[in-house]
Design a protein around this motif. Structure first.
Motif, mmCIF file in Angstrom:
data_model
loop_
_atom_site.group_PDB
_atom_site.id
_atom_site.type_symbol
_atom_site.label_atom_id
_atom_site.label_comp_id
_atom_site.label_asym_id
_atom_site.label_seq_id
_atom_site.Cartn_x
_atom_site.Cartn_y
_atom_site.Cartn_z
ATOM 1 N N UNK A 1 61.044 14.899 53.543
ATOM 2 C CA UNK A 1 61.510 15.777 54.217
ATOM 3 C C UNK A 1 62.289 15.210 55.508
ATOM 4 N N UNK A 2 63.847 15.908 55.677
ATOM 5 C CA UNK A 2 64.280 16.005 56.803
ATOM 6 C C UNK A 2 64.641 17.085 57.932
ATOM 7 N N UNK A 3 64.877 17.753 58.999
ATOM 8 C CA UNK A 3 64.418 19.054 59.310
ATOM 9 C C UNK A 3 66.096 19.422 58.791
ATOM 10 N N UNK A 4 67.140 18.097 58.715
ATOM 11 C CA UNK A 4 68.513 18.628 58.121
ATOM 12 C C UNK A 4 68.461 19.557 56.684
ATOM 13 N N UNK A 5 67.549 19.458 56.205
ATOM 14 C CA UNK A 5 67.153 19.864 54.502
ATOM 15 C C UNK A 5 65.817 20.961 54.435
ATOM 16 N N UNK A 6 65.154 20.428 55.475
ATOM 17 C CA UNK A 6 64.037 22.042 55.582
ATOM 18 C C UNK A 6 64.946 23.032 55.862
ATOM 19 N N UNK A 7 66.427 23.170 57.367
ATOM 20 C CA UNK A 7 66.850 24.044 57.647
ATOM 21 C C UNK A 7 67.955 24.284 56.161
ATOM 22 N N UNK A 8 67.954 23.816 55.673
ATOM 23 C CA UNK A 8 69.433 23.759 54.207
ATOM 24 C C UNK A 8 68.938 24.560 53.138
ATOM 25 N N UNK A 9 67.637 23.847 53.117
ATOM 26 C CA UNK A 9 66.672 24.523 51.686
ATOM 27 C C UNK A 9 65.995 25.903 52.118
ATOM 28 N N UNK A 10 65.814 26.622 53.153
ATOM 29 C CA UNK A 10 64.765 27.809 53.504
ATOM 30 C C UNK A 10 63.528 27.347 53.493
ATOM 31 N N UNK A 11 63.285 26.108 53.383
ATOM 32 C CA UNK A 11 61.736 26.317 53.914
ATOM 33 C C UNK A 11 61.356 27.057 55.220
ATOM 34 N N UNK A 12 60.810 26.568 54.951
ATOM 35 C CA UNK A 12 60.043 27.498 56.799
ATOM 36 C C UNK A 12 58.991 26.874 57.614
ATOM 37 N N UNK A 13 59.720 25.881 57.982
ATOM 38 C CA UNK A 13 58.842 24.447 58.508
ATOM 39 C C UNK A 13 58.805 23.152 57.878
ATOM 40 N N UNK A 14 58.297 22.322 59.148
ATOM 41 C CA UNK A 14 57.913 20.622 58.875
ATOM 42 C C UNK A 14 57.136 20.339 59.320
ATOM 43 N N UNK A 15 55.986 19.077 58.655
ATOM 44 C CA UNK A 15 54.826 18.510 59.014
ATOM 45 C C UNK A 15 55.271 16.764 59.966
ATOM 46 N N UNK A 16 54.889 16.507 60.493
ATOM 47 C CA UNK A 16 54.299 15.174 60.829
ATOM 48 C C UNK A 16 53.045 15.075 60.862
ATOM 49 N N UNK A 17 52.786 13.651 60.627
ATOM 50 C CA UNK A 17 51.724 13.228 61.083
ATOM 51 C C UNK A 17 51.835 12.210 62.108
ATOM 52 N N UNK A 18 51.394 12.319 63.455
ATOM 53 C CA UNK A 18 51.621 11.481 64.209
ATOM 54 C C UNK A 18 49.743 11.347 64.987
ATOM 55 N N UNK A 19 50.025 9.615 64.203
ATOM 56 C CA UNK A 19 49.071 8.683 64.872
ATOM 57 C C UNK A 19 49.407 7.721 66.362
ATOM 58 N N UNK A 20 48.516 7.679 66.694
ATOM 59 C CA UNK A 20 48.547 7.199 67.291
ATOM 60 C C UNK A 20 48.205 5.909 68.698
ATOM 61 N N UNK A 21 48.269 4.416 67.976
ATOM 62 C CA UNK A 21 47.319 3.572 68.226
ATOM 63 C C UNK A 21 47.568 2.795 69.299
ATOM 64 N N UNK A 22 46.895 2.397 70.591
ATOM 65 C CA UNK A 22 47.715 1.891 71.767
ATOM 66 C C UNK A 22 48.398 0.812 71.410
ATOM 67 N N UNK A 23 47.308 -0.367 70.269
ATOM 68 C CA UNK A 23 47.426 -1.048 70.497
ATOM 69 C C UNK A 23 48.579 -1.633 69.115
ATOM 70 N N UNK A 24 49.337 -0.509 68.963
ATOM 71 C CA UNK A 24 50.168 -1.445 67.093
ATOM 72 C C UNK A 24 51.703 -0.605 67.925
ATOM 73 N N UNK A 25 52.301 -1.587 68.145
ATOM 74 C CA UNK A 25 54.067 -1.414 68.522
ATOM 75 C C UNK A 25 54.441 -0.374 67.274
ATOM 76 N N UNK A 26 54.320 -0.199 66.150
ATOM 77 C CA UNK A 26 54.625 1.391 64.925
ATOM 78 C C UNK A 26 54.604 2.247 65.957
ATOM 79 N N UNK A 27 53.425 1.993 66.749
ATOM 80 C CA UNK A 27 53.375 4.127 67.476
ATOM 81 C C UNK A 27 54.500 4.256 67.725
ATOM 82 N N UNK A 28 55.177 3.595 68.915
ATOM 83 C CA UNK A 28 56.099 3.857 69.425
ATOM 84 C C UNK A 28 57.093 5.222 68.523
#
Length: 292
Positions: free
Chosen positions: A124-151
């Motif tokens: 889902x994107x925020x735009x799709x969540x709003x357009x389809x009438x969902x009540x919200x969205x969720x992100x998994x936000x894992x923060x690894x200080x040794x992995x550049x993918x974190x940013x």
């Protein structure tokens, strides 16, 4: 509605999905008691299918839909968190009427992959969540200080929080400090690591007005939750554990004022004894009934 009927609709009348989202009966995000019990089913989209040693437990879509329909039919279950494929099926089955529907957004961090921590928005994107009438969205936000993918994950989370806030919709952020060990990602669950993840996640986005946190049940939870004023839902815990220990931990944690409920997936959908309805009823009583 069975799987064959769902496939027939998808093949011949896909427009019914969009129309059904617009016609769905909706409800307020939270009710009078200010608490939520949400069933989570977004694991398969990251290739995470295992439960208690069975690495293919969630592979059957027919069985998963049946378990979800059972869970959503029980009193006290407020809604479901998942990806478009599952939510569209549940919608066509009529299981989302007057339920909270939350869209899982960043599923790009496939379990066990070299790029697991570069968790981009691929559902889902925020735009799709709003357009389809969902009540919200969720992100998994894992923060690894040794992995550049974190940013990239932090940037994607911040953008999602900002846009959901612009639409007045819940942005549920699930933060962890994580490390990679022997090719696998492990989340750090000591209190100080969880506190640090909270402080990082809380600052993401241009507005925090609609940000909620999804956090693990850890030691010293009172001290951990002193790190935020945001409404907090507790994640379901380790499905490998004994059920009675899980319920005890949830019950104790739900007494903390900052905690507004639970988001539980495999622990309820695949309980050790196989009785989904009974497992869900216990959790619902903890969240909304005398057990809380």
């Amino acid at each position: 509605m069975n799987a064959a009927e769902l496939t027939e609709i998808r093949a011949r009348h896909p427009e019914r999905i969009g129309r059904s989202w617009q016609e769905r009966a909706r409800r307020p995000l939270i009710g009078d008691d200010g608490r939520l019990l949400i069933v989570a089913a977004d694991h398969p989209a990251r290739g995470a299918l295992g439960v208690r040693g069975n690495d293919r437990a969630m592979a059957s879509r027919t069985e998963l839909l049946d378990r979800l329909a059972t869970a959503l039919s029980r009193p006290g279950v407020d809604g479901v968190l998942s990806t478009p494929d599952l939510l569209d099926d549940l919608l066509l089955m009529g299981a989302l009427e007057n339920k909270v529907a939350l869209g899982s957004m960043n599923r790009g961090g496939i379990q066990g992959s070299a790029f697991e921590l570069d968790d981009r928005i691929t559902a889902y994107t925020p735009q799709a969540i709003a357009a389809q009438g969902l009540e919200g969205g969720k992100t998994l936000t894992r923060i690894c200080l040794g992995d550049p993918g974190t940013v990239a994950t932090l940037e994607a989370t911040a953008a999602a929080v900002t846009e959901l806030a612009e639409h007045g919709l819940m942005a549920m952020v699930e933060p962890f400090l994580s490390v990679r060990e022997n090719g696998r990602v492990r989340n750090l669950l000591d209190p100080d690591s969880v506190i640090r993840s909270i402080t990082i996640a809380s600052g993401l986005g241009a507005s925090s007005a609609h940000t909620w946190l999804k956090l693990p049940v850890v030691d010293e939870l009172d001290r951990v939750l002193d790190a935020t004023t945001m409404p907090t839902l507790l994640l379901g815990g380790d499905p490998e554990g004994e059920a009675h220990l899980t319920y005890a931990a949830w019950g104790a944690a739900l007494k903390i004022p900052a905690v507004r409920g639970l988001v539980v997936g495999r622990a309820l959908l695949y309980p050790p004894d196989g009785d989904v309805a009974a497992a869900v009823d216990i959790a619902a009583d903890l969240v909304h009934g005398s057990g809380a």
